[in-house]
Design a protein around this motif. Structure first.
Motif, PDB file in Angstrom:
ATOM      1  N   GLY A  30       3.286 -37.897  -7.876  1.00  0.00           N
ATOM      2  CA  GLY A  30       2.030 -37.909  -8.606  1.00  0.00           C
ATOM      3  C   GLY A  30       1.648 -39.263  -9.176  1.00  0.00           C
ATOM      4  N   LYS A  31       0.594 -39.258  -9.967  1.00  0.00           N
ATOM      5  CA  LYS A  31       0.074 -40.500 -10.524  1.00  0.00           C
ATOM      6  C   LYS A  31       0.706 -40.810 -11.880  1.00  0.00           C
ATOM      7  N   LYS A  32       0.467 -42.023 -12.344  1.00  0.00           N
ATOM      8  CA  LYS A  32       0.996 -42.419 -13.647  1.00  0.00           C
ATOM      9  C   LYS A  32       0.242 -41.721 -14.768  1.00  0.00           C
ATOM     10  N   ILE A  33       0.985 -41.293 -15.766  1.00  0.00           N
ATOM     11  CA  ILE A  33       0.399 -40.658 -16.951  1.00  0.00           C
ATOM     12  C   ILE A  33       0.948 -41.391 -18.181  1.00  0.00           C
ATOM     13  N   LYS A  34       0.063 -42.017 -18.905  1.00  0.00           N
ATOM     14  CA  LYS A  34       0.493 -42.806 -20.058  1.00  0.00           C
ATOM     15  C   LYS A  34       0.691 -41.929 -21.297  1.00  0.00           C
ATOM     16  N   LYS A 178       9.770 -42.213 -18.609  1.00  0.00           N
ATOM     17  CA  LYS A 178       8.942 -43.077 -19.471  1.00  0.00           C
ATOM     18  C   LYS A 178       8.837 -44.500 -18.927  1.00  0.00           C
ATOM     19  N   ILE A 179       9.857 -44.946 -18.215  1.00  0.00           N
ATOM     20  CA  ILE A 179       9.823 -46.313 -17.677  1.00  0.00           C
ATOM     21  C   ILE A 179       8.753 -46.433 -16.587  1.00  0.00           C
ATOM     22  N   ASN A 180       8.759 -45.468 -15.629  1.00  0.00           N
ATOM     23  CA  ASN A 180       7.786 -45.503 -14.535  1.00  0.00           C
ATOM     24  C   ASN A 180       6.479 -44.803 -14.881  1.00  0.00           C
ATOM     25  N   GLN A 181       6.474 -44.099 -16.025  1.00  0.00           N
ATOM     26  CA  GLN A 181       5.299 -43.336 -16.469  1.00  0.00           C
ATOM     27  C   GLN A 181       4.840 -42.330 -15.413  1.00  0.00           C
ATOM     28  N   ARG A 182       5.829 -41.749 -14.737  1.00  0.00           N
ATOM     29  CA  ARG A 182       5.571 -40.714 -13.742  1.00  0.00           C
ATOM     30  C   ARG A 182       6.577 -39.592 -13.934  1.00  0.00           C
ATOM     31  N   PHE A 183       6.262 -38.451 -13.324  1.00  0.00           N
ATOM     32  CA  PHE A 183       7.192 -37.337 -13.379  1.00  0.00           C
ATOM     33  C   PHE A 183       8.197 -37.423 -12.242  1.00  0.00           C
TER      34      PHE A 183
END
Length: 441
Positions: A30-34, A178-183
């Motif tokens: 998926g996409k990044k989620i901040k 949290k580092i890659n801001q992805r699941f």
């Protein structure tokens, strides 16, 4: 026969390395989620129709007035980054497809400091207006799916477009990195994740079974049908035919990959040169034959100068878009074509599919059996067909548009191997074969 799909995954797509996640491994999806801090309480698959998709939303906004990104963002609810992607950066962007044009670039100076910013003003083209009307008039809007996660506050986050017809992640199998801001998703048993980075920060992924257990004859014959009728366009898994039996044959074989009828986009093509079709009758016929709901057929395409002339009921087309799975199916076809040059059983199945999809039977001048042919415009495919038929001891000749089989000895081989087993021309072949002047059989 059990087929390990790991053996047919391409190493590169669009020059990008393909990676494979195996059962039990954790992979980014998926996409990044901040700033995601809450826990997940549910995962859903949400269907979005064409009128809700970003392309349509942008065109609708621009149909009222020309706009720049900031105003478009307020009207559509899309971020500037997403707007740039759909407007300009993707291969099928509105700009590339000629649906939107850049009207002008304006310089806006800063009020209190030197310098300023250049803003692009977009406008909708006439082609874009026509496309909007086409979407409005569709009998049924094709739907895309999104993977949506819901946190403890009840907030929905769109994680990605969803690419599996048969599986969705459980909330317990997802954790936020949290580092890659992805699941991260823990891949289930007997499942593989195939993925490549389509663009910066855009992961294109597909979930597939690791192994598929197939009926040899049915599966390989279907590959022959797809070799004859599947579009070469990248990412399109498709089939088109006037025979409902063959369409159902292919659809049932694609279920091995987890695809179901509800995953496909269906349409009908009809030639209207000599008569006007009854669209309702066409939809009723094909929905009954394919055992699908009427509203699954989203469009009846009318062609006055070309299109199928073989059937008053037209031909059905169905498409499923998946770049990775299309490459895997192509690799499976190539593998079995090469094997069929040595293995007679494989050759029989593939030729049956090709004769059913691209084959024809022609009479001679004396109305007996003249020739059996397989149409093809590809020199490479014609050579493959010749090699497979040679393995069955069937002599052939190649013309500009097809591979041809003539003479009674070769026709007897067609009968021996039952190569017209699923062909619409099987009865025609039998009748013309009986008309041989010196036929003693």
């Amino acid at each position: 026969m059990i087929i390990n799909l790991l053996n047919f995954i391409p190493k590169y797509i669009e020059g990008k390395e393909v990676i494979v996640g195996l059962p039990g491994e954790k992979f980014l999806i998926g996409k990044k989620i901040k700033n995601f801090n809450e826990k997940i309480i549910d995962v859903r698959i949400k269907e979005i129709n064409d009128r809700e998709n970003p392309f349509y939303r942008i065109m609708t906004a621009l149909s009222s007035e020309n706009m720049e990104l900031e105003k478009l963002s307020k009207r559509t609810g899309l971020t500037h980054e997403n707007l740039r992607w759909y407007l300009m950066r993707s291969k099928n962007s509105l700009l590339n497809d000629g649906l939107v044009l850049i009207k002008e670039r304006k310089f806006f100076p800063h009020k209190r400091t030197k310098g300023g910013v250049v803003k692009i003003i977009f406008r909708l083209t006439d082609k874009g207006k026509i496309e909007m009307e086409i979407i409005k008039q569709k009998i049924n809007l094709p739907k895309r799916k999104e993977l949506v996660i819901i946190n403890t506050k009840g907030t929905e986050f769109v994680l990605s477009s969803w690419w599996s017809s048969w599986l969705k992640p459980n909330a317990k199998d997802l954790e936020f990195d949290k580092i890659n801001q992805r699941f991260l998703w823990k891949i289930p048993e007997n499942t593989i994740l195939v993925q490549y980075e389509k663009a910066k920060n855009v992961l294109y992924s597909t979930i597939l079974p690791k192994e598929i257990e197939v009926n040899d004859e049915k599966f390989i014959t279907s590959l022959g049908l797809l070799l004859g009728e599947m579009r070469t366009r990248k990412g399109e898994i498709s089939f088109s035919n006037t025979e409902s039996f063959l369409a159902n044959y292919v659809l049932s074989s694609l279920e091995y990959f987890g695809l179901r009828k509800e995953n496909f986009i269906f349409s009908i093509q009809i030639n209207t040169k000599n008569s006007e079709p009854d669209k309702e009758e066409l939809i009723n016929y094909w929905s009954k034959e394919l055992r699908i709901e009427k509203d699954k057929i989203y469009k009846v395409f009318e062609y006055k100068d070309y299109g199928t002339k073989r059937s008053k009921l037209g031909r059905v087309d169905f498409i499923y878009y998946n770049v990775i799975l299309k490459e895997i199916i192509n690799n499976l076809i190539n593998y079995f074509v090469e094997e069929a040059k040595k293995n007679k059983d494989y050759a029989i199945c593939l030729i049956r599919g090709l004769l059913a999809s691209e084959g024809y039977v022609s009479p001679s001048k004396c109305n007996s059996l003249g020739r059996v042919g397989i149409s093809s415009q590809s020199e490479k495919n014609k050579n493959h067909i010749v090699d497979m038929l040679n393995n069955l001891d069937i002599a052939t000749s190649i013309s500009k548009h097809d591979v041809r089989i003539t003479s009674k000895d070769n026709f007897n081989k067609i009968i021996e191997y039952d190569l017209l087993k699923i062909s619409k021309d099987k009865e025609k072949f039998k009748i013309l074969y009986k008309n041989f002047k010196y036929n003693k059989t």
